[in-house]
Design an enzyme around this catalytic site. Sequence first.
Site, PDB file in Angstrom:
ATOM      1  N   ARG A 138       1.126  -1.340  -0.009  1.00 18.14           N
ATOM      2  CA  ARG A 138       0.144   0.087  -0.026  1.00 18.14           C
ATOM      3  C   ARG A 138       0.924   1.279  -0.381  1.00 18.14           C
ATOM      4  O   ARG A 138       2.148   1.028   0.651  1.00 18.14           O
ATOM      5  CB  ARG A 138      -1.038   0.057   0.922  1.00 18.14           C
ATOM      6  CG  ARG A 138      -2.035  -1.122   1.592  1.00 18.14           C
ATOM      7  CD  ARG A 138      -2.984  -0.985   2.339  1.00 18.14           C
ATOM      8  NE  ARG A 138      -3.502   0.020   2.679  1.00 18.14           N
ATOM      9  CZ  ARG A 138      -4.089   0.404   4.042  1.00 18.14           C
ATOM     10  NH1 ARG A 138      -4.553  -0.352   4.781  1.00 18.14           N
ATOM     11  NH2 ARG A 138      -5.321   1.779   3.753  1.00 18.14           N
ATOM     12  N   HIS A 139       0.660   2.280  -0.279  1.00 17.58           N
ATOM     13  CA  HIS A 139       0.823   3.156  -0.249  1.00 17.58           C
ATOM     14  C   HIS A 139       1.407   4.109   1.142  1.00 17.58           C
ATOM     15  O   HIS A 139       1.140   3.286   2.272  1.00 17.58           O
ATOM     16  CB  HIS A 139       0.121   5.050  -1.208  1.00 17.58           C
ATOM     17  CG  HIS A 139      -1.324   4.242  -0.571  1.00 17.58           C
ATOM     18  ND1 HIS A 139      -0.899   4.906   1.266  1.00 17.58           N
ATOM     19  CD2 HIS A 139      -2.500   4.308  -0.422  1.00 17.58           C
ATOM     20  CE1 HIS A 139      -2.880   5.515   1.892  1.00 17.58           C
ATOM     21  NE2 HIS A 139      -3.517   4.880   0.131  1.00 17.58           N
ATOM     22  N   ASN A 144      -5.703   9.038   5.803  1.00 15.72           N
ATOM     23  CA  ASN A 144      -5.774   7.727   6.874  1.00 15.72           C
ATOM     24  C   ASN A 144      -4.906   8.996   8.002  1.00 15.72           C
ATOM     25  O   ASN A 144      -6.263   8.301   9.180  1.00 15.72           O
ATOM     26  CB  ASN A 144      -4.687   6.725   6.495  1.00 15.72           C
ATOM     27  CG  ASN A 144      -4.887   5.831   4.893  1.00 15.72           C
ATOM     28  OD1 ASN A 144      -3.600   6.587   4.317  1.00 15.72           O
ATOM     29  ND2 ASN A 144      -5.480   6.275   4.640  1.00 15.72           N
ATOM     30  N   ARG A 159      -0.789  10.217  -3.685  1.00 18.23           N
ATOM     31  CA  ARG A 159       0.274   9.136  -3.058  1.00 18.23           C
ATOM     32  C   ARG A 159       0.221   7.988  -2.897  1.00 18.23           C
ATOM     33  O   ARG A 159       1.791   7.437  -2.433  1.00 18.23           O
ATOM     34  CB  ARG A 159      -1.545   8.613  -1.593  1.00 18.23           C
ATOM     35  CG  ARG A 159      -2.602   8.160  -1.898  1.00 18.23           C
ATOM     36  CD  ARG A 159      -4.500   7.580  -0.983  1.00 18.23           C
ATOM     37  NE  ARG A 159      -4.646   6.909  -1.291  1.00 18.23           N
ATOM     38  CZ  ARG A 159      -5.879   7.284  -1.843  1.00 18.23           C
ATOM     39  NH1 ARG A 159      -5.790   8.594  -2.460  1.00 18.23           N
ATOM     40  NH2 ARG A 159      -6.615   6.328  -2.582  1.00 18.23           N
ATOM     41  N   GLU A 184      -7.524   3.450  -6.391  1.00 17.83           N
ATOM     42  CA  GLU A 184      -8.200   2.786  -5.119  1.00 17.83           C
ATOM     43  C   GLU A 184      -9.833   2.825  -5.441  1.00 17.83           C
ATOM     44  O   GLU A 184     -10.657   3.586  -6.210  1.00 17.83           O
ATOM     45  CB  GLU A 184      -7.972   3.498  -3.911  1.00 17.83           C
ATOM     46  CG  GLU A 184      -9.522   3.586  -2.566  1.00 17.83           C
ATOM     47  CD  GLU A 184      -8.916   1.813  -1.825  1.00 17.83           C
ATOM     48  OE1 GLU A 184      -9.429   0.789  -3.362  1.00 17.83           O
ATOM     49  OE2 GLU A 184      -8.401   1.479  -0.840  1.00 17.83           O
ATOM     50  N   HIS A 215      -3.158   0.666  -3.267  1.00 20.50           N
ATOM     51  CA  HIS A 215      -4.133   0.807  -2.327  1.00 20.50           C
ATOM     52  C   HIS A 215      -4.981  -0.501  -1.843  1.00 20.50           C
ATOM     53  O   HIS A 215      -4.933  -1.536  -3.047  1.00 20.50           O
ATOM     54  CB  HIS A 215      -6.010   1.238  -3.216  1.00 20.50           C
ATOM     55  CG  HIS A 215      -4.743   3.123  -3.993  1.00 20.50           C
ATOM     56  ND1 HIS A 215      -4.625   3.659  -3.134  1.00 20.50           N
ATOM     57  CD2 HIS A 215      -4.552   2.936  -5.085  1.00 20.50           C
ATOM     58  CE1 HIS A 215      -4.222   5.158  -4.091  1.00 20.50           C
ATOM     59  NE2 HIS A 215      -3.821   4.465  -5.446  1.00 20.50           N
TER      60      HIS A 215
END
Length: 535
Positions: free
Chosen positions: A318-319, A325, A378, A408, A474
């Site tokens: 994931r980023h 977040n 991201r 995403e 994502h």
Amino acid sequence: IDIPPIPRPSTGEIMSDKGGTEAKAAAAESSDAMPRPAPVNTTLASNSVKTQESPRSPLPAHVKQAVDVAKVQPLSNPYPQNFERPVYTNGDRFFLCLVGLPGRGKTFISYRVSHWLEYFHDIPTKVINLGNARRKLVGKQSNSFFDHTNESAKKMLDKARMICLEDIKKFLLEDEEGKHVGRVAIYDAANITVENRKQVVEAMKGVLPMAHIIFVEVIQTDIEKIKSHIRNVKIHVGMPDFKTASDKDKAVQEYMQRIEQYKKTYVPMGDDKKLSFIKIIDDGRQVTVNRIKGFLPGRIVNYLTSIHTQPRPIYLSRHGESQYNVLRKVGGNSPLSPLGEKYALALADWVKINVLNPKEPLTKKPQHARLYTSSLRRTIDTVRHFDHSLQEDGWVTMRRREWRALDEIFAGVFDGMTYDQIKQKAPMQFQARLKNKLEYRYPRGESYMDVIKRVEQAVLCIEALQDPVVVVAHQAVLRIVYCYFMMRDKNKAPMVSIPLNTVIKLVPRNHGCEEARFVLVNKENKEDSNNAPSH
């Protein structure tokens, strides 16, 4: 002509339980929320409908009737709420019959094709293996059993073939709850002689048209790859005939002797031009196609040109943690947080040591590793510290390829909101997603099933690679990619754990996929921000 009345929209909008307008406004307030076009009023008031008829161009009768109906009944444009699974076969049945010498990867291809058809195309499939049927009849046998001059063995093999073909016919003729559902049967067997293939065609008469019987021949000319395949899969993983073998080198030699027995009667495909077949040579180096027509057969050809039996590592990440977040919001296109930047630096160092210069490389040139990201900020920021130097052979190190297909899942009108806000403003929508996370579609957004369809092309490119690849994307997208390569049911994808600050290493093998996970930062607090809420 009587036109049935158009159903009126429900009294409330999709979020009428707590006001759809408020949820949309909340989503639009965030700077990261994607811009949305103004809502379109589709109601046709009776005084706004004007028809101008010309003697030279009168309106068709059905158009006039539709206009008359619209004068008294407003048109509706409801939110599409559920993913309607498409029907790719229109009820058609197909039969894939493998052809080729042992140790060429036929079983690998059979199970990968089966999983791909079910995962991305919702097509029921079944793999029928001749070796399993033979072992049920006569158990484990020595190489003399496979000698073409052994008459008693030939009779037992013919009996096993007929059992398999009867199972295939039964599966192809099944209906699900009275529905004519298309399906694909896959026959995993050598079928090395013309007589074997004629037997298949004869058995399918009255069950399938000739065009729906597709032979898939697998040829491998590299002896080292054949030996590696036998050692790593047939012997190491544990083919039933060699499960108890203590001397692995001796087991490899026994299997090679069995192949020699098959070679004595092997007749490659090609002479009978009436048959539909796909011939794959050296892991897709050369592909020959004969009499392949239709959508699904064409898709199968495309897939078979992508897959291969060579092991290579696939790294999923994931980023780094984003500002959304931290705020516990979904969607958006926010930059990284300080912790996300820390992960970006750590990931670049980890990739340089473990991907580009591994201690035990699985591929010939690990320095030729690929890099895939989504198009969102991201993920791009997460890989901005990677080494992109020019190598001596002209290869650009870790040159990034951007995929919109890896973006995403889009939360629609809920983009930019927290789950608490969604639960408060649209509790019915919140509960609907909890009940069926796979098929639930965000209002004006996507469902997991929508994402599965767009991710397929990226997955096929990853399948085709024989170099290592790092995929930075994502949570929802990586859940789908992870479950596909791990040969898992896609219904479980929405619940798979894909934490932040973690690299997942996958190595596809013929009978599954090896997995290892590496937490790079925030190790002491991995149960908190490493599992920040997302889709």
